[in-house]
Design an enzyme around this catalytic site. Structure first.
Site, PDB file in Angstrom:
ATOM      1  N   HIS A  15      49.754  82.192  52.790  1.00 27.03           N
ATOM      2  CA  HIS A  15      48.883  80.717  53.278  1.00 27.03           C
ATOM      3  C   HIS A  15      47.165  80.965  53.351  1.00 27.03           C
ATOM      4  O   HIS A  15      46.458  80.302  54.603  1.00 27.03           O
ATOM      5  CB  HIS A  15      49.185  79.821  54.507  1.00 27.03           C
ATOM      6  CG  HIS A  15      48.502  78.480  54.646  1.00 27.03           C
ATOM      7  ND1 HIS A  15      49.675  77.833  55.392  1.00 27.03           N
ATOM      8  CD2 HIS A  15      47.521  77.865  54.113  1.00 27.03           C
ATOM      9  CE1 HIS A  15      48.873  76.692  55.256  1.00 27.03           C
ATOM     10  NE2 HIS A  15      48.154  76.784  54.292  1.00 27.03           N
ATOM     11  N   HIS A  17      43.633  79.516  51.531  1.00 25.81           N
ATOM     12  CA  HIS A  17      43.167  78.972  49.965  1.00 25.81           C
ATOM     13  C   HIS A  17      41.940  79.421  49.847  1.00 25.81           C
ATOM     14  O   HIS A  17      41.225  79.814  50.594  1.00 25.81           O
ATOM     15  CB  HIS A  17      42.498  77.718  50.997  1.00 25.81           C
ATOM     16  CG  HIS A  17      44.124  76.714  51.036  1.00 25.81           C
ATOM     17  ND1 HIS A  17      44.456  76.171  50.073  1.00 25.81           N
ATOM     18  CD2 HIS A  17      44.394  76.988  51.810  1.00 25.81           C
ATOM     19  CE1 HIS A  17      45.533  74.930  51.215  1.00 25.81           C
ATOM     20  NE2 HIS A  17      44.964  75.968  51.681  1.00 25.81           N
ATOM     21  N   HIS A 192      51.643  71.898  51.523  1.00 27.00           N
ATOM     22  CA  HIS A 192      52.093  71.234  52.930  1.00 27.00           C
ATOM     23  C   HIS A 192      53.093  70.101  53.446  1.00 27.00           C
ATOM     24  O   HIS A 192      52.415  69.295  53.021  1.00 27.00           O
ATOM     25  CB  HIS A 192      50.377  71.553  52.549  1.00 27.00           C
ATOM     26  CG  HIS A 192      49.218  72.315  52.407  1.00 27.00           C
ATOM     27  ND1 HIS A 192      49.735  73.187  51.317  1.00 27.00           N
ATOM     28  CD2 HIS A 192      48.362  73.426  53.623  1.00 27.00           C
ATOM     29  CE1 HIS A 192      48.377  74.399  51.325  1.00 27.00           C
ATOM     30  NE2 HIS A 192      48.275  74.337  52.168  1.00 27.00           N
ATOM     31  N   GLU A 195      52.328  69.314  59.121  1.00 27.79           N
ATOM     32  CA  GLU A 195      50.623  69.173  59.936  1.00 27.79           C
ATOM     33  C   GLU A 195      50.591  67.842  60.352  1.00 27.79           C
ATOM     34  O   GLU A 195      49.821  67.478  61.116  1.00 27.79           O
ATOM     35  CB  GLU A 195      49.360  70.151  58.970  1.00 27.79           C
ATOM     36  CG  GLU A 195      48.182  70.737  60.070  1.00 27.79           C
ATOM     37  CD  GLU A 195      47.295  70.647  59.317  1.00 27.79           C
ATOM     38  OE1 GLU A 195      46.184  71.503  60.444  1.00 27.79           O
ATOM     39  OE2 GLU A 195      47.020  70.854  57.602  1.00 27.79           O
ATOM     40  N   ASP A 272      44.480  80.519  56.613  1.00 26.41           N
ATOM     41  CA  ASP A 272      43.908  78.928  55.988  1.00 26.41           C
ATOM     42  C   ASP A 272      42.761  79.014  54.911  1.00 26.41           C
ATOM     43  O   ASP A 272      43.323  79.297  54.209  1.00 26.41           O
ATOM     44  CB  ASP A 272      44.686  78.042  57.027  1.00 26.41           C
ATOM     45  CG  ASP A 272      45.021  76.560  56.328  1.00 26.41           C
ATOM     46  OD1 ASP A 272      44.882  76.477  55.540  1.00 26.41           O
ATOM     47  OD2 ASP A 272      44.635  75.503  57.167  1.00 26.41           O
ATOM     48  N   ASP A 273      41.576  79.420  55.975  1.00 28.05           N
ATOM     49  CA  ASP A 273      40.481  79.240  55.202  1.00 28.05           C
ATOM     50  C   ASP A 273      39.487  80.066  56.254  1.00 28.05           C
ATOM     51  O   ASP A 273      38.500  79.535  57.177  1.00 28.05           O
ATOM     52  CB  ASP A 273      39.895  77.611  55.445  1.00 28.05           C
ATOM     53  CG  ASP A 273      40.653  76.792  54.300  1.00 28.05           C
ATOM     54  OD1 ASP A 273      40.405  76.586  53.420  1.00 28.05           O
ATOM     55  OD2 ASP A 273      41.322  75.858  55.036  1.00 28.05           O
TER      56      ASP A 273
END
Length: 335
Positions: A15, A17, A192, A195, A272-273
């Protein structure tokens, strides 16, 4: 948990990006190359307040990538970064709607080429998942999936969807045909959910979109029936601890990752990022192990969860398991 074990542990990330992996120096370099003025000083460049500001920053960063060579380069740089974290395998998402300067028919092949070049040079084995945006139309989603079917590549493994999960009820009706067409064509599908959407968003992702795993999924903790289903059916949740702390929880002790793990749900830990959040995977594993009292065997279990959840072929999974097993022998951990 000592840093040396986590640093050396062969890892899998599912996961992450690509949009969130561009470091400040590269962003500044691309802006200068294209004659674009920075919106704020370099030292304050990667700052945001709230989801809307985050997405605006993300779109601006991606707009700096204006030719295929830049796309190849950032894909290659990610593989180098991943290898520095001892990530042996990564499934990286990219959402073409963020990359305003390149059509996806040009963007995706160049990213795949960058991954291929990096792997050939001995860096992390990176694969790509194409992500839709919740606000895209049925036609746009089907167009993307049919392009993927026509332009198959061994490193193009699946379909995802991100964006505002609060729109999931309406967007699922728009996107479900594309997801089922992708799944029936042999692509992995991940969603996704759970969340910015409640637990019901996870159930919808499974039942309406055919999700094989869930990205985030942490709000499933509010639904006991769903938790039982996730455990019994061994549905993976790709959790992003710090990312969730920014959006949902005041502290790591309030985060449900520890409970989800204890229930036997196959959770994984991800970033994630990472550049936008100022984190890396080793640090996230250290944070989680400290918060939940996980030992070396628990961390190995997380990585085994990730290998099982990966969309790659069984031969690749066998290779990943063998690397984990070899590491366990060094540390005398039962595999």
């Amino acid at each position: 948990m000592e840093q040396i074990f986590i640093k050396g542990l062969p890892k899998v990330e599912l996961h992450i990006h690509l949009e969130g992996t561009l470091d400040t120096n590269l962003i500044v370099e691309l802006a200068e190359k294209n004659g674009i003025r920075l919106p704020r000083p370099k030292e304050e460049l990667i700052t945001f307040s709230g989801l809307a500001d985050f997405l605006e920053l993300l779109n601006w960063i991606c707009s700096l990538v204006r030719d295929g060579s830049d796309a190849r380069r950032l894909a290659y740089r990610f593989a180098q970064y991943a290898s520095g974290q001892n990530i042996m395998y990564a499934e990286v998402m990219t959402n073409p709607t963020h990359w305003k300067a390149l059509p996806y028919s040009e963007l995706i092949p160049h990213i795949l080429e960058g991954f291929e070049q990096a792997y050939g040079d001995g860096y992390c084995d990176c694969r790509l998942l194409v992500s839709l945006l919740r606000s895209q139309t049925r036609r746009e989603a089907l167009e993307m999936v049919r392009w993927m079917k026509t332009n198959r590549h061994p490193r193009l493994l699946g379909l995802s969807v991100d964006g505002n999960e609060a729109e999931s009820e309406s967007s699922n009706r728009e996107l479900y045909e594309a997801f089922w067409e992708a799944k029936n064509a042999g692509f992995g599908v991940t969603v996704h959910a759970g969340e910015s959407s409640p637990a019901a968003g996870v159930t919808e992702a499974l039942d309406l979109l055919g999700a094989m795993r869930i990205d985030h999924g942490v709000r499933a903790v509010a639904d006991e029936r769903l938790l039982k289903r996730l455990s019994e059916e061994q549905i993976p949740l790709n959790v992003c601890l710090t990312s969730n702390l920014v959006e949902l929880y005041p502290g790591v002790d309030q985060h449900p990752l520890g409970k989800l793990y204890e229930l036997g749900i196959p959770v994984t830990v991800n970033t994630d990022d990472p550049e936008l959040l100022g984190i890396d995977l080793c640090g996230e594993l250290e944070l989680a192990s400290g918060a939940y009292g996980w030992d070396r065997a628990d961390l190995v279990r997380l990585e085994k969860n990730a290998v099982r959840a990966a969309f790659c072929d069984e031969e690749t999974k066998a290779l990943l398991f063998s690397k984990l097993e070899a590491y366990c022998r060094i540390w005398r951990i039962a595999f």
